[in-house]
Write a protein that holds these residues in place. Sequence first.
Motif, short mmCIF file in Angstrom:
data_model
loop_
_atom_site.label_atom_id
_atom_site.label_comp_id
_atom_site.label_asym_id
_atom_site.label_seq_id
_atom_site.Cartn_x
_atom_site.Cartn_y
_atom_site.Cartn_z
N ALA A 19 0.90 -1.15 0.13
CA ALA A 19 -0.04 -0.05 0.06
C ALA A 19 0.74 1.24 -0.02
CB ALA A 19 -0.90 0.19 1.19
N HIS A 20 2.30 1.13 0.10
CA HIS A 20 3.07 2.41 0.15
C HIS A 20 3.24 3.30 -0.82
CE1 HIS A 20 5.96 4.96 1.83
NE2 HIS A 20 7.13 4.13 1.24
N VAL A 21 3.17 2.48 -2.20
CA VAL A 21 3.63 3.33 -3.27
C VAL A 21 2.53 3.09 -4.45
CG1 VAL A 21 5.24 3.65 -5.15
CG2 VAL A 21 6.03 3.34 -2.70
N SER A 22 2.04 4.19 -5.13
CA SER A 22 1.26 3.99 -6.12
C SER A 22 1.91 4.49 -7.35
CB SER A 22 -0.17 4.78 -5.98
OG SER A 22 0.02 5.96 -5.67
N LEU B 72 -2.43 1.25 -7.34
CA LEU B 72 -1.62 0.02 -6.37
C LEU B 72 -1.25 -1.21 -7.24
CD1 LEU B 72 -3.66 0.70 -3.14
CD2 LEU B 72 -1.33 1.72 -3.47
N TYR C 65 -5.64 1.30 4.66
CA TYR C 65 -5.42 0.44 3.39
C TYR C 65 -5.73 -1.03 3.77
CZ TYR C 65 -3.38 4.84 1.42
OH TYR C 65 -3.27 6.04 1.03
N THR D 215 0.89 1.50 5.85
CA THR D 215 1.62 1.55 4.71
C THR D 215 3.22 0.98 4.88
OG1 THR D 215 2.99 3.52 5.06
CG2 THR D 215 0.74 3.42 4.13
#
Lengths: 278, 278, 278, 278
Positions: A78-81, A86, A101, A265
């Motif tokens: 969930a940390h980066v998009s 995602l 998330y 995250t």
Amino acid sequence: MTTATKGDPLLRIAGGGLRIYDLGRPFTIGMPQSPNHPPYWHTLPRRHGDRVRADGGSAANDLISMGTHVGTHIDALAHVSQDGRLYGGGDAAAAGVGGRYEELGAHTIEPIVRRGVLLDVPAAIGERHCAPGYEITPADLETAVQRQGTAPEAGDVVLIRSGWGRHFDDPDRNVYIGQDSGVPGVSEAGARWLAERRVHAVGADTIAFERLAPGAGHAALPAHRVLLVEHGIYIIEAMALEDLAAAGVHEFLFVLSPLALYGATGSPARPLAVVTGA
Amino acid sequence: MTTATKGDPLLRIAGGGLRIYDLGRPFTIGMPQSPNHPPYWHTLPRRHGDRVRADGGSAANDLISMGTHVGTHIDALAHVSQDGRLYGGGDAAAAGVGGRYEELGAHTIEPIVRRGVLLDVPAAIGERHCAPGYEITPADLETAVQRQGTAPEAGDVVLIRSGWGRHFDDPDRNVYIGQDSGVPGVSEAGARWLAERRVHAVGADTIAFERLAPGAGHAALPAHRVLLVEHGIYIIEAMALEDLAAAGVHEFLFVLSPLALYGATGSPARPLAVVTGA
Amino acid sequence: MTTATKGDPLLRIAGGGLRIYDLGRPFTIGMPQSPNHPPYWHTLPRRHGDRVRADGGSAANDLISMGTHVGTHIDALAHVSQDGRLYGGGDAAAAGVGGRYEELGAHTIEPIVRRGVLLDVPAAIGERHCAPGYEITPADLETAVQRQGTAPEAGDVVLIRSGWGRHFDDPDRNVYIGQDSGVPGVSEAGARWLAERRVHAVGADTIAFERLAPGAGHAALPAHRVLLVEHGIYIIEAMALEDLAAAGVHEFLFVLSPLALYGATGSPARPLAVVTGA
Amino acid sequence: MTTATKGDPLLRIAGGGLRIYDLGRPFTIGMPQSPNHPPYWHTLPRRHGDRVRADGGSAANDLISMGTHVGTHIDALAHVSQDGRLYGGGDAAAAGVGGRYEELGAHTIEPIVRRGVLLDVPAAIGERHCAPGYEITPADLETAVQRQGTAPEAGDVVLIRSGWGRHFDDPDRNVYIGQDSGVPGVSEAGARWLAERRVHAVGADTIAFERLAPGAGHAALPAHRVLLVEHGIYIIEAMALEDLAAAGVHEFLFVLSPLALYGATGSPARPLAVVTGA
């Protein structure tokens, strides 16, 4: 009555002695971290003597306030998009509605007990440590594999030593953060090399895992995109790898059990490398 | 080019397949905990979309605020004192000066990878679960050892299942806290039984590990005194033991790598029980 | 050398003596508050003696962790939305992107130094205090105005005493929270009555300002909608009004200077009612 | 029906129009502050849209984590000790047992509504602003008094403008902190001058109120000792005084209502200077 023999071979092996390498950093106030995250703070709301029970007992306790991406930690998917998506293609903005998330938060990271491989890049390229801002290339990674004889396999955890971890305890925390100097690490190509091997997770001895060009900071993080968003490969950061490398241990049982922080995250962690031996 | 064979027997065993039991609880806002400690809170300071980089990437992050004795956690030896003394005899009040316990804080807990034994007390005494406020006696512990054939040995970690963990998810958080009902667990005698076996650490599926009499709350905690202060044996609390017990796994490799929170009185944790198997 | 005479009439009046009523509550751990908000916690990271300077001086300091809607506080216009819109019609979801409400956050609340009117409703309706769940009607408000002779005017701050504040210090914090019992206060009609008078802000001696029906909790808050969203009238909650009412002070200079917490949805506060006198 | 005339002269004056100067700084993440204190952090645990009630209403809320000596704030008498003693002679270490300062904590600071005097030192000494590390002497303070014709009297609040406040918004937060450059302010002599006049509180436009020599940081704080410990005079720091000075307002009604944070060593604040006028 009989006592069970340690029937499980895992226990027999353990009984013969294990050597455990602590790959995590202590959490201290003021430790170097990215300024993007709430800093780590610890206090003792209650100290011994604040309250003494009738039986003479007393307890002390803590309050911790911190971001999850400070100190040694693992990034959840969930940390980066990327472009609003995602890993798996879900809408990143919608995923966070409600303040957590649910599908890709830290609570979805299974505890990791897998084969771990340390790629000691400086040793492979004949340096004491990688230079600031140095890009660790697929060729470098291959060289390390060759030299060590430890090829990463599908499902493994690959740790990349740059040598930058030696700066963690520098009195000037900005040295380890490396904003101006740049920080060594893989970039997009190295990330693809790792992804092609279908590893489960990767880690490094830097804050951002991947190469930061001098002055660039976190302006672009292509390896995060390739690993987290495109391939669902976890990233572990700010690891302590110097002892493991100095001991020449390149293959080990890697253990990381993240805190199941619901919807977060990432999670702080204290990963281990375990081998048999005294 | 050669690939290293997995020479280490530990890796060969792992390669054959491991079964991992997660003995920790997820951390959620509102989870049951002792009111003596700052509650667990999590927020997302940054959500996806708050800031999108030029390359289309975006990151989300967390702020965690919590006591260390909430959810599944391990008590450091600094946590409890008796008559003004900590384990080893040091002055407890003096030890906290400066706002952290340097000698016995959580950062001094070595990562744990040891033989673990689960004593399934209800099964041993022919119940589904122990009654509220029930004192688990040395006789109960012996009965479990006999029935299971798993005697704790020096250096082991002993986990005691009372069955109370089934209340963790009760919508009324006060049920698990058990202030009025009392909570089952060992008391002084059971603690001495454990200490005599020179175990390294103990754990249970309740908040306070030891028996709480109905209405008594944490007024007296003799097992904490015996274990932490007198014998330097760590205590792990609020564990999830139902699955392990249901699977009939009483002996396993126990893994707990606490966060090295400098000077803290405990650390949140996500312990594991690992055995070979698919 | 000359000393300026206190030329400003404000200072001349003040010089004659002012009586100040503290309308705020102390902030303590465990104080009653809505469970929707992070609880108030305070610790001393540093106590006297932790660090003593060469000159013998020592300082202690604090860490505060809290929601902004705990204890006596003022709601910013960013706090509430209706059908996805904030006061002024802006998109509420979009306004929060970035993690702060730039246009209607607490930092946009101008310090308040205005005429204040206390409507002592119980006194007006011949009761000691309003019953739990009692709806304070426009008729009640008019009766108070008549009885007191203090009609709210445009730009004023109107404080409504229900008498519920007497529960604030109840050892059972759930009493003041009033989830089951309900809590007295105005509802939609009373809110419209206030809005028609174009007041600047309103306040009450309850957590939620408006009436809560028994068991309903915060399921519907029509007064918040009318006041904050439709009319841009600030709401002040959890005030201490008993002393002011007991002293029969119904008209005063009302002072509230919120912390300019950038982008926040509210601010803790310690409002004052000031009148001339010894 | 009759409306009470605004009988209280305070209200008549206020009715004629008041001019309010905001002497506080907004609280933002990353604002300059002393590194000795937990930094200010704000997040929105709940944003609009996270939860929408059946009636279409939605609320957003905050989590604040901060030290109390960050941004504009007032020091409580519990903040500083000398040779183990607090103001009044009490044992400083003992006073903190239990995790709060019961007798001299922030909750004991009475709301302040008093005559305030601004001593514009740069204007008095013919400069635009005081130089870094400049010691504001009693002679400087006297010159300001003479030039302005505003002598501080017993019970007043005295604000000292150095001009350093202009650095508060510098993108490099270290400028305002002034560790290397030093920061202007009174030192021991100036503190005694203020104490002799038996003022109630003092304030300045710097983090530490008193002069910091270049490179010295907070190694010695004699003015804090003289004011807080010896005379029980409160200190207000990080004030915004430029507008007040630019308007030539040297005498005003000073208002500061600290949050009654029980047992804390200080409170964030948003002080006001109020004068009659449009």
